[in-house]
Every structure is written in structure tokens, then in C-alpha cells.
Design a protein around this motif. Structure first.
Motif, PDB file in Angstrom:
ATOM      1  N   SER A 115       1.695  -6.751  -4.421  1.00 56.77           N
ATOM      2  CA  SER A 115       1.016  -6.943  -5.696  1.00 56.77           C
ATOM      3  C   SER A 115      -0.407  -6.408  -5.722  1.00 56.77           C
ATOM      4  O   SER A 115      -1.069  -6.493  -6.751  1.00 56.77           O
ATOM      5  CB  SER A 115       0.992  -8.444  -6.047  1.00 56.77           C
ATOM      6  OG  SER A 115       0.254  -9.167  -5.079  1.00 56.77           O
ATOM      7  N   THR A 116      -0.891  -5.869  -4.593  1.00 57.73           N
ATOM      8  CA  THR A 116      -2.255  -5.371  -4.576  1.00 57.73           C
ATOM      9  C   THR A 116      -2.278  -3.924  -4.088  1.00 57.73           C
ATOM     10  O   THR A 116      -1.322  -3.449  -3.461  1.00 57.73           O
ATOM     11  CB  THR A 116      -3.163  -6.211  -3.639  1.00 57.73           C
ATOM     12  OG1 THR A 116      -2.733  -6.028  -2.277  1.00 57.73           O
ATOM     13  CG2 THR A 116      -3.105  -7.681  -4.006  1.00 57.73           C
ATOM     14  N   ILE A 139       6.841  -4.554  -7.639  1.00 53.76           N
ATOM     15  CA  ILE A 139       5.465  -5.026  -7.843  1.00 53.76           C
ATOM     16  C   ILE A 139       5.534  -6.416  -8.480  1.00 53.76           C
ATOM     17  O   ILE A 139       5.658  -6.557  -9.692  1.00 53.76           O
ATOM     18  CB  ILE A 139       4.663  -4.042  -8.717  1.00 53.76           C
ATOM     19  CG1 ILE A 139       4.737  -2.641  -8.113  1.00 53.76           C
ATOM     20  CG2 ILE A 139       3.203  -4.499  -8.838  1.00 53.76           C
ATOM     21  CD1 ILE A 139       4.094  -1.558  -8.973  1.00 53.76           C
ATOM     22  N   TYR A 140       5.460  -7.424  -7.617  1.00 55.07           N
ATOM     23  CA  TYR A 140       5.624  -8.811  -8.053  1.00 55.07           C
ATOM     24  C   TYR A 140       4.227  -9.420  -8.209  1.00 55.07           C
ATOM     25  O   TYR A 140       3.657  -9.979  -7.289  1.00 55.07           O
ATOM     26  CB  TYR A 140       6.439  -9.586  -7.015  1.00 55.07           C
ATOM     27  CG  TYR A 140       6.971 -10.913  -7.479  1.00 55.07           C
ATOM     28  CD1 TYR A 140       8.305 -11.056  -7.844  1.00 55.07           C
ATOM     29  CD2 TYR A 140       6.158 -12.036  -7.541  1.00 55.07           C
ATOM     30  CE1 TYR A 140       8.814 -12.275  -8.260  1.00 55.07           C
ATOM     31  CE2 TYR A 140       6.650 -13.256  -7.956  1.00 55.07           C
ATOM     32  CZ  TYR A 140       7.985 -13.376  -8.304  1.00 55.07           C
ATOM     33  OH  TYR A 140       8.469 -14.602  -8.707  1.00 55.07           O
ATOM     34  N   PHE A 141       3.670  -9.263  -9.382  1.00 55.94           N
ATOM     35  CA  PHE A 141       2.287  -9.682  -9.625  1.00 55.94           C
ATOM     36  C   PHE A 141       2.242 -10.642 -10.800  1.00 55.94           C
ATOM     37  O   PHE A 141       2.498 -10.259 -11.938  1.00 55.94           O
ATOM     38  CB  PHE A 141       1.417  -8.454  -9.899  1.00 55.94           C
ATOM     39  CG  PHE A 141      -0.027  -8.778 -10.229  1.00 55.94           C
ATOM     40  CD1 PHE A 141      -0.708  -9.793  -9.573  1.00 55.94           C
ATOM     41  CD2 PHE A 141      -0.705  -8.055 -11.195  1.00 55.94           C
ATOM     42  CE1 PHE A 141      -2.024 -10.088  -9.876  1.00 55.94           C
ATOM     43  CE2 PHE A 141      -2.028  -8.334 -11.510  1.00 55.94           C
ATOM     44  CZ  PHE A 141      -2.684  -9.364 -10.848  1.00 55.94           C
ATOM     45  N   HIS A 157      -0.274  -1.735 -11.594  1.00 57.39           N
ATOM     46  CA  HIS A 157       1.074  -1.209 -11.375  1.00 57.39           C
ATOM     47  C   HIS A 157       1.047   0.306 -11.211  1.00 57.39           C
ATOM     48  O   HIS A 157       1.686   0.863 -10.308  1.00 57.39           O
ATOM     49  CB  HIS A 157       1.978  -1.575 -12.566  1.00 57.39           C
ATOM     50  CG  HIS A 157       2.498  -2.976 -12.528  1.00 57.39           C
ATOM     51  ND1 HIS A 157       1.696  -4.078 -12.701  1.00 57.39           N
ATOM     52  CD2 HIS A 157       3.764  -3.457 -12.349  1.00 57.39           C
ATOM     53  CE1 HIS A 157       2.444  -5.175 -12.638  1.00 57.39           C
ATOM     54  NE2 HIS A 157       3.681  -4.827 -12.417  1.00 57.39           N
TER      55      HIS A 157
END
Length: 342
Positions: A115-116, A139-141, A157
Motif C-alpha cells: 500500500s505504500t 494495492i490494498y490501501f 496507486h
């Protein structure tokens, strides 16, 4: 009957793809998935947190001995060595890609979950070198800070995608969530930034409150066919508007579910919940169901099916979706008014 399809520039024997799940954590399970008939396999995800944790551990080991004499290298703990008795999560993952890609004949796709922005994205190159046919970037944000602007989330993203693309030459797909103010615009931005495909949609595993234990509990709920309506709607909208592939995921239980996604415009259809629920052999039943449906409807190939019910390109998609919403309300009113509900 021709089930061949193309995804991320790869030729697949059929459009059913095993998505990232515990079913792909070992070579035996990967072989079982391939033997069950799937067209490609996405390995379980390698998480950014795992990578950082091991980097910190190894750095701490080195720093402990950095001021020792030259022979210190001979007594470094073996856990810091790639060939040690306890291989890291990264080395285990890369070894699995190497063995799987050499064993099964279907494409093996690596999965990176983070996510970063940062160095963890460089692992995509290692996956490529190990033999991955492509990378799925998950992308699990979830922006827990309520002051985080939506554009910051979107920009992150795009930047993560660009970082990964800088390190690989194999295709990269982005698995994104539906929780953007404009999912369509986000999809177009990722497409323009170089995504070779989009996977719609990621399902956030929300924790829940247990009123008996007075605690917050993690929650994992397998998807059901009714969960497919949202991703199917967006695939129908995006079909013909992006240059990359469109992969559907969520709510795939039967061959008819695959057919519905293909009609909306999907290039491939991914499943995990059904295989976890019924076993990997269920993939064969899904494919048989798809073939039966195609034969019954007179379709000879997947290409004949794809996009037939997508939103036409010359249609106002906003008005199209609004009309569908109104029609659904009217159908609901007709259905439930007979029950005396007002």
C-alpha cells in the motif's frame, strides 16, 4: 468448442483463472489447480509487511557484527543467508515461482500486495527472474485517516504501478477496489500509466464487532454469486475504453457466472471462493458448465461471447446506469407490493 482467450498478452487455454488464495501456497496445490483445468494461476500474495520485516531483521543481524573483525562473516546467523535452514518468505516465494513455472504448462502469475511507495516494489523483478509470466499488483490501501484526500489515494496507486513497471518487462495487472469516487476514471488513469490489465474488484476484508466478546474480530467471508453485480457493471462500462485486459473476480460459482462476466466484456474470470468451498476439482465443473451454456446458446468460441452485453460505446454510460437503477426500483416495487409492503 474454442475456450481460448488472451490475458495480459498471454494465450490461455480457457478464461477461468485461479486467483490468489491459500490454494496456491505449495507446488502440490498449484499442480492440482493446473490439472483441474484452469487457464492460469495467480500465486498467493507476497505482502509488503513481510518484506520490510525481514529486511529489518537482516539489517539488525548485520549491524550487530559490523564492528567485529573480518572473520565475523563466518559466524553470521544462518537465518540471514539465502541457503540457511529457515529461508525467508521472499526466498520461499521466489523458489515456488521457479518450481511452479517449470512444472505446470499454464502461466504462473506472481502477486505483490502492498500500500505504500518503496523498495518492496523491486521484488517484481525478482519474480520475473524466477519465471513469473506476469505480476498482479494488489494495492490494498484503506486510508484510515479521514483527512486523506481522495486524490492522494489515487495518485499513490498510479505511482506504485509506475515503480513496478520500471523494474519489469513482463505484463503487470492492477487489482483495484471499487471504493473510488470515480472507479472509471481511476481505471483509465491506471491504463494510461501502463497497466497491462485491471482486475475488478478487490474485496476488503473488513473486521467486525463481536458484541458478546466485546472485541473487534477479523473477518473473512467467501464471495457469493450475488456479489458479482458490482464488478460486472464496471466491466460492462469499461469494455472497449481501456487498452489493457479486463479480469473479473468475485462471485464465480458456476459456468453461468463465467458466461455473465464474459458477456459483460471480461477477458478472463477469476475464482477462489468457489474452489475453497468445493475443492480445486470444482474448476472442471465450472468449465463444463460454461461449455454447456455456450453450446446451448450456439456460441463456438469465447470471442463470440465477449462484450455482447457491454455498454455500447456510443451510449451515455451515466444515463445507462441510471436507467438500470430506476428499472431495478420499479421491478422491486412490482415484486414486493403484492406482499403488502409499502
Amino acid at each position: 468448442m474454442d475456450l481460448t482467450t488472451h490475458y495480459l498478452g498471454l494465450t490461455l487455454r480457457n478464461p477461468l483463472v485461479a486467483s490468489a488464495s491459500p490454494l496456491s501456497v505449495s507446488l502440490d496445490r498449484i499442480v492440482a489447480l493446473a490439472n483441474a483445468g484452469v487457464g492460469a494461476i495467480v500465486l498467493y500474495s507476497l505482502f509488503e509487511e513481510e518484506v520490510h520485516r525481514e529486511e529489518l531483521r537482516d539489517a539488525a543481524i548485520v549491524e550487530t557484527h559490523e564492528n567485529a573483525f573480518g572473520e565475523a562473516m563466518t559466524y553470521f546467523p544462518t537465518t540471514a543467508r539465502p541457503g540457511g535452514p529457515e529461508p525467508s518468505a521472499v526466498s520461499r516465494y521466489l523458489k515456488l515461482i521457479e518450481r511452479a513455472s517449470a512444472t505446470v504448462t499454464v502461466p504462473v502469475i506472481g502477486s505483490l500486495n502492498g500500500s505504500t511507495e518503496g523498495g518492496w516494489t523491486r521484488l517484481a523483478r525478482s519474480m520475473q527472474d524466477a519465471g513469473a509470466a506476469a505480476i498482479e499488483l494488489n494495492i490494498y490501501f484503506v486510508p484510515g485517516d479521514p483527512h486523506t484526500p481522495g486524490r492522494v489515494v489515487e495518485d499513490r496507486h498510479v505511482e506504485i504501478l509506475r515503480e513496478v513497471k520500471e523494474h519489469v518487462t513482463i505484463p503487470v495487472a492492477v487489482k483495484l477496489s471499487p471504493h473510488f469516487s470515480s472507479p472509471g476514471e481511476m481505471a483509465l488513469r491506471l491504463d494510461q500509466a501502463g497497466a497491462d490489465g485491471l482486475v475488478l474488484f478487490n474485496r476488503f476484508l473488513h473486521p467486525d464487532v463481536d458484541p458478546e466478546r466485546l472485541s473487534v474480530e477479523p473477518g473473512v467471508v467467501l464471495s457469493r454469486p450475488e456479489d458479482a453485480r458490482l464488478p460486472r457493471s464496471w466491466i460492462a462500462i469499461l469494455h472497449g475504453h481501456v487498452t489493457g485486459s479486463l479480469a473479473a473476480t468475485t462471485g464465480v460459482e458456476r459456468g453461468e457466472d463465467v458466461a455473465a462476466y464474459l458477456l459483460a466484456g471480461a477477458d478472463v474470470v477469476m475464482t477462489a471462493s468457489a474452489l475453497l468451498r468445493h475443492g480445486v476439482e470444482h474448476a472442471g465443473r465450472i468449465l463444463t458448465g460454461l461449455e454447456t451454456w455456450m453450446s446451448r446458446k450456439g456460441f463456438e468460441s469465447v470471442d463470440d461471447v465477449r462484450g455482447r452485453l457491454a455498454v455500447p460505446r456510443d451510449t451515455d454510460a451515466t444515463a445507462y446506469e441510471r436507467a438500470g437503477y430506476v428499472a431495478a426500483l420499479e421491478r422491486g416495487r412490482e415484486t414486493y407490493s403484492s406482499l403488502g409492503i409499502r
